[in-house]
Design a protein around this motif. Structure first.
Motif, PDB file in Angstrom:
ATOM      1  N   GLN A 115       0.827  -1.202   0.000  1.00 36.77           N
ATOM      2  CA  GLN A 115       0.000   0.000   0.000  1.00 36.77           C
ATOM      3  C   GLN A 115       0.858   1.248   0.000  1.00 36.77           C
ATOM      4  OE1 GLN A 115      -2.640  -0.196   3.470  1.00 36.77           O
ATOM      5  NE2 GLN A 115      -2.303  -2.375   3.423  1.00 36.77           N
ATOM      6  N   ILE A 116       1.826   1.278   0.912  1.00 37.80           N
ATOM      7  CA  ILE A 116       2.499   2.543   1.176  1.00 37.80           C
ATOM      8  C   ILE A 116       3.508   2.934   0.093  1.00 37.80           C
ATOM      9  CG2 ILE A 116       4.458   1.842   2.644  1.00 37.80           C
ATOM     10  CD1 ILE A 116       2.451   4.197   4.366  1.00 37.80           C
ATOM     11  N   ALA A 117       4.168   1.955  -0.518  1.00 40.29           N
ATOM     12  CA  ALA A 117       5.189   2.308  -1.512  1.00 40.29           C
ATOM     13  C   ALA A 117       4.603   3.075  -2.703  1.00 40.29           C
ATOM     14  CB  ALA A 117       5.958   1.066  -1.948  1.00 40.29           C
ATOM     15  N   PRO A 118       3.515   2.573  -3.340  1.00 39.40           N
ATOM     16  CA  PRO A 118       2.960   3.352  -4.458  1.00 39.40           C
ATOM     17  C   PRO A 118       2.418   4.703  -4.005  1.00 39.40           C
ATOM     18  CG  PRO A 118       1.877   1.203  -4.279  1.00 39.40           C
ATOM     19  CD  PRO A 118       2.825   1.297  -3.148  1.00 39.40           C
ATOM     20  N   GLU A 119       1.878   4.773  -2.781  1.00 39.35           N
ATOM     21  CA  GLU A 119       1.295   6.029  -2.299  1.00 39.35           C
ATOM     22  C   GLU A 119       2.387   7.075  -2.038  1.00 39.35           C
ATOM     23  OE1 GLU A 119      -1.287   4.674   0.873  1.00 39.35           O
ATOM     24  OE2 GLU A 119      -2.563   3.657  -0.598  1.00 39.35           O
TER      25      GLU A 119
END
Ligand SMILES: [Zn+2]
Length: 335
Positions: free
Chosen positions: A71-75
């Motif tokens: 979740q966090i990497a692309p965001e």
């Protein structure tokens, strides 16, 4: 006004020490295309865990898991695209390269480094103030996974070579079907109003997740609730279990109607302000207002001034860092 309601749980400026001000967001992530989450290679099964189906329903089911990292990497990358456009990423302390993710050279100066943290680079570490949890599917993974066997095609774009022989190279791939719902809780600790806008913008504007995300992996994120308090919200797992209990038996199959799911979610989360440490929930109108506010700040007209203001809010900290570095160097020279 949403901002007044959340004020007690927001920081007025960036500080180094945590003060327990907590904003929690309930995020619904719905796949819009075939999606593949896996670490590497092909043929590896999708990530799932056996857990209790509901809070009341104690049967065990396998649920798909979208891990924190997925979740966090692309965001983070989404936010950094904007920082890059407005030249708000800094060179790393050694001055070798511009701040980038997954290298050992965070700049320790940009909005992303201050908000999402970094592991020990030149000058120690910064803790992330955006906490995510594994997101779980509402329905059992057995309902949600498809399998595709693909014959590799020849360069002519057909399944037969020039001599008319059929392609025998096969590729089997598991994928998550479109229309699958994941729910998760994102927690923001001691963030300022502008940091909250930035981080929510990253969630709302990210549309691609997972392996081979340029070809598949389209996803839509919706914020279904925002809470303020002095403690974290219940976990993502408790949330999907609560929702599962609310669904009628004949609704527990794919494709699950999004409207039905949202109604069940609202029903579950409406009881949360009576839980320990959670004081306020934004009303539906206030939530709409907040999302419109985030959109406005990141719109093409306002983006530059918003990001500049946010980046400048760290200036006092950058000065402290620069001063301590100078002192450190002085000592080294004396020795
Ligand atoms: Zn940075």
């Amino acid at each position: 006004m949403f901002i007044e309601k959340l004020q007690p749980f927001l920081a007025t400026s960036y500080e180094n020490f945590p003060k327990g001000r907590t904003i929690g967001a309930v995020v619904l992530r719905t796949t819009q295309s075939e999606t593949i989450f896996r670490t590497e290679g092909t043929g590896e099964p999708m990530c799932s865990e056996y857990v209790q189906a509901g809070v009341a329903d104690t049967a065990t089911i396998p649920r798909l898991v979208m891990t924190k990292r997925k979740q966090i990497a692309p965001e983070r990358r989404k936010g950094r695209e904007f920082l890059r456009v407005h030249e708000l990423l800094y060179p790393d302390p050694k001055g070798n390269s511009i701040c980038s993710l997954n290298t050992n050279a965070p700049c320790e100066m940009c909005v992303d480094c201050f908000l999402y943290g970094f592991a020990a680079g030149g000058e120690g570490a910064q803790k992330s103030r955006v906490w995510t949890e594994d997101a779980f599917s509402v329905l059992p993974s057995t309902e949600l996974i498809g399998d595709r066997t693909i014959n590799a095609i020849f360069e002519t774009g057909t399944m037969r070579d020039e001599e008319g022989k059929a392609s025998t190279a096969l590729n089997t791939s598991e994928y998550i079907k479109p229309g699958v719902h994941f729910l998760d809780i994102v927690t923001f600790k001691d963030v300022t109003a502008d940091e909250l806008r930035y981080a929510l913008g990253n969630v709302l504007l990210t549309t691609r997740y997972g392996a081979v995300s340029s070809r598949v992996g389209r996803m839509e994120n919706q914020i279904l609730g925002i809470f303020g308090g002095i403690a974290e919200l219940p976990s993502s797992l408790e949330l999907v279990q609560g929702i599962y209990d609310k669904l009628a038996t004949d609704q527990r199959e794919h494709p699950l109607n999004t409207g039905v799911l949202i109604a069940a979610t609202q029903n579950v989360i409406s009881t949360w302000t009576s839980k320990r440490g959670i004081s306020v929930q934004l009303s539906a109108t206030e939530l709409d207002e907040l999302i419109a506010d985030v959109d406005r700040h990141l719109s093409i007209d306002d983006q530059a001034s918003f990001l500049k203001r946010l980046s400048e809010s760290y200036e006092p900290m950058r000065k402290v860092k620069a001063a301590s570095k100078k002192k450190g160097k002085g000592k080294e020279q004396e020795a």
